[in-house]
Write a protein that holds these residues in place. Structure first.
Motif, mmCIF file in Angstrom:
data_model
loop_
_atom_site.group_PDB
_atom_site.id
_atom_site.type_symbol
_atom_site.label_atom_id
_atom_site.label_comp_id
_atom_site.label_asym_id
_atom_site.label_seq_id
_atom_site.Cartn_x
_atom_site.Cartn_y
_atom_site.Cartn_z
ATOM 1 N N ILE A 207 36.831 6.860 -20.491
ATOM 2 C CA ILE A 207 36.269 7.935 -19.657
ATOM 3 C C ILE A 207 37.402 8.689 -18.958
ATOM 4 N N ASP A 208 37.469 9.983 -19.198
ATOM 5 C CA ASP A 208 38.547 10.801 -18.653
ATOM 6 C C ASP A 208 38.182 11.512 -17.357
ATOM 7 N N ILE A 209 36.894 11.779 -17.157
ATOM 8 C CA ILE A 209 36.467 12.525 -15.971
ATOM 9 C C ILE A 209 35.131 11.974 -15.470
ATOM 10 N N PHE A 210 35.019 11.881 -14.166
ATOM 11 C CA PHE A 210 33.729 11.673 -13.522
ATOM 12 C C PHE A 210 33.445 12.889 -12.645
ATOM 13 N N ALA A 211 32.200 13.307 -12.605
ATOM 14 C CA ALA A 211 31.779 14.371 -11.690
ATOM 15 C C ALA A 211 30.403 14.018 -11.158
ATOM 16 N N ALA A 212 30.186 14.263 -9.873
ATOM 17 C CA ALA A 212 28.918 13.857 -9.248
ATOM 18 C C ALA A 212 28.469 14.876 -8.217
ATOM 19 N N ARG A 213 27.175 15.112 -8.206
ATOM 20 C CA ARG A 213 26.554 15.930 -7.159
ATOM 21 C C ARG A 213 25.672 14.999 -6.332
ATOM 22 N N LEU A 214 26.199 14.580 -5.210
ATOM 23 C CA LEU A 214 25.540 13.575 -4.385
ATOM 24 C C LEU A 214 24.473 14.189 -3.484
ATOM 25 N N HIS A 215 23.548 13.352 -3.063
ATOM 26 C CA HIS A 215 22.541 13.766 -2.090
ATOM 27 C C HIS A 215 23.024 13.418 -0.678
ATOM 28 N N ASP A 216 22.532 14.154 0.269
ATOM 29 C CA ASP A 216 22.951 13.933 1.652
ATOM 30 C C ASP A 216 22.464 12.602 2.217
ATOM 31 N N ASP A 217 21.461 12.011 1.582
ATOM 32 C CA ASP A 217 20.961 10.728 2.100
ATOM 33 C C ASP A 217 21.845 9.553 1.701
ATOM 34 N N GLY A 218 22.839 9.802 0.806
ATOM 35 C CA GLY A 218 23.762 8.747 0.424
ATOM 36 C C GLY A 218 23.194 7.681 -0.477
ATOM 37 N N ALA A 225 28.068 12.743 -14.117
ATOM 38 C CA ALA A 225 28.541 13.022 -15.476
ATOM 39 C C ALA A 225 29.837 12.266 -15.736
ATOM 40 N N ALA A 226 29.967 11.790 -16.967
ATOM 41 C CA ALA A 226 31.203 11.152 -17.427
ATOM 42 C C ALA A 226 31.627 11.854 -18.708
ATOM 43 N N HIS A 243 28.345 4.668 -24.237
ATOM 44 C CA HIS A 243 29.357 3.798 -23.623
ATOM 45 C C HIS A 243 29.066 3.435 -22.167
ATOM 46 N N PRO A 244 28.374 4.271 -21.393
ATOM 47 C CA PRO A 244 28.106 3.888 -19.998
ATOM 48 C C PRO A 244 27.483 2.514 -19.833
#
Length: 332
Positions: A207-218, A225-226, A243-244
């Motif tokens: 895995i070369d990149i992780f990207a995440a759009r988190l929620h404010d509630d944590g 995305a990977a 693979h995940p």
């Protein structure tokens, strides 16, 4: 034209010509031309060389060459429509003249030219190989690293969330475990612990990149995305689709419940007819006709405070592309 490029006649023959390849030939010709232009007649003239014995009659020969030109023009027009200002070329209204307009390229335009060059390294294509402008081994290594950073920005824009360049070697020189803890420390989803038998030196575990759009509630259940970034001729063999599940079982004692969306990020232009199968076997695909526009979007998000790892490394890539264009004068 100051730089002589190889015309791939075998791939632009009379059966199923590769129109993306023809469009790339025109783009590279314009990029290295001292007037920053190329002409559709360049395709016709180049196709005539070495083709005298390849056609059964003159009509067949002319039909093939007209097909190559019209197909290349269609592909370039589609690139313009898909990329907007991130496509660093303009095509005149008759489709006869292509002009390179990226002398002071934006990040999106730089992503495009970088991808164009990577698409024509010798493991993939012969257009640049053997020419006076073919990158050195050290430059190729740097170009692939730059593409990793552009891909990180593109994935950040794709999910409109924070992104990390996880591929080895990491820009912050962290170990695999420390980088994983750094990222998952923000997610509150899963407990990191290496499973018995897992590698002691995993580097990035594909895995070369992780990207995440988190929620404010944590809480878990966010957009994650990977991505695998692939720039070589074997890019189709590097799918992380599926693979995940392995990744979670290998590095977590309590596995995350948030599902990963798998991406494959490549510098190549792909024919429409093959793209469905690309996505079927590789996951969501960001390629040369998608990455630059996402990079342009990432620039705005970054200016507004989004954390995108290695975004400060895009500026050196711009400088390299500007310097690379000047090699046309050296080669003349």
């Amino acid at each position: 034209m100051a730089v002589e490029l190889y015309f791939p006649h075998d791939q632009l023959g009379r059966k199923n010509p590769d129109f993306d390849l023809a469009a790339d030939y025109m783009e590279l010709t314009a990029f290295f031309d001292d007037q920053a232009r190329s002409f559709t007649k360049d395709l016709i003239n180049a196709s005539e060389i070495g083709a005298e014995n390849d056609y059964s009659d003159v009509d067949e020969e002319m039909t093939n060459r007209e097909e190559i030109v019209s197909g290349a023009v269609r592909r370039m027009e589609k690139r313009r429509q898909a990329l907007g200002d991130s496509w660093p070329f303009t095509l005149d209204e008759n489709g006869d003249i292509l002009t390179f307009t990226g002398q002071n390229p934006s990040y999106g335009q730089t992503a495009y030219v970088l991808s164009l060059v990577l698409s024509h390294l010798k493991s993939v294509s012969e257009i640049l190989f053997g020419s006076a402008v073919y990158p050195t081994d050290l430059e190729i290594k740097a170009l692939r690293k730059y593409f990793q950073y552009f891909a990180t920005a593109a994935l950040a824009a794709e999910v409109r969330g924070r992104a990390w360049s996880f591929g080895y070697p990491r820009i912050d020189r962290t170990s695999f475990q420390n980088k994983l803890k750094q990222i998952w420390g923000l997610f509150n989803d899963g407990i990191i612990q290496t499973a018995p038998g897992a590698s002691n030196n995993p580097k990035d575990d594909q895995i070369d990149i992780f990207a995440a759009r988190l929620h404010d509630d944590g809480l878990p259940g966010f957009l994650l995305a990977a991505a695998q970034v692939a720039t070589g001729g074997n890019w189709k063999e590097k799918s992380i689709l599926g693979h995940p599940l392995v990744f979670h079982k290998r590095w977590f004692s309590q596995q995350p419940v948030t599902n990963m969306i798998c991406y494959h990020i490549i510098p190549f232009a792909r024919p429409d007819d093959y793209f469905r199968d690309d996505c079927l076997t590789l996951g969501n695909v960001l390629h040369r006709i998608r990455v630059p526009r996402r990079v342009a979007e990432a620039e705005e998000l970054y200016k507004n405070g989004l954390d995108i790892e290695a975004f400060d490394q895009l500026a050196p890539a711009v400088d390299w592309i500007k310097a690379y264009a000047t090699r046309r004068a050296v080669a003349a």
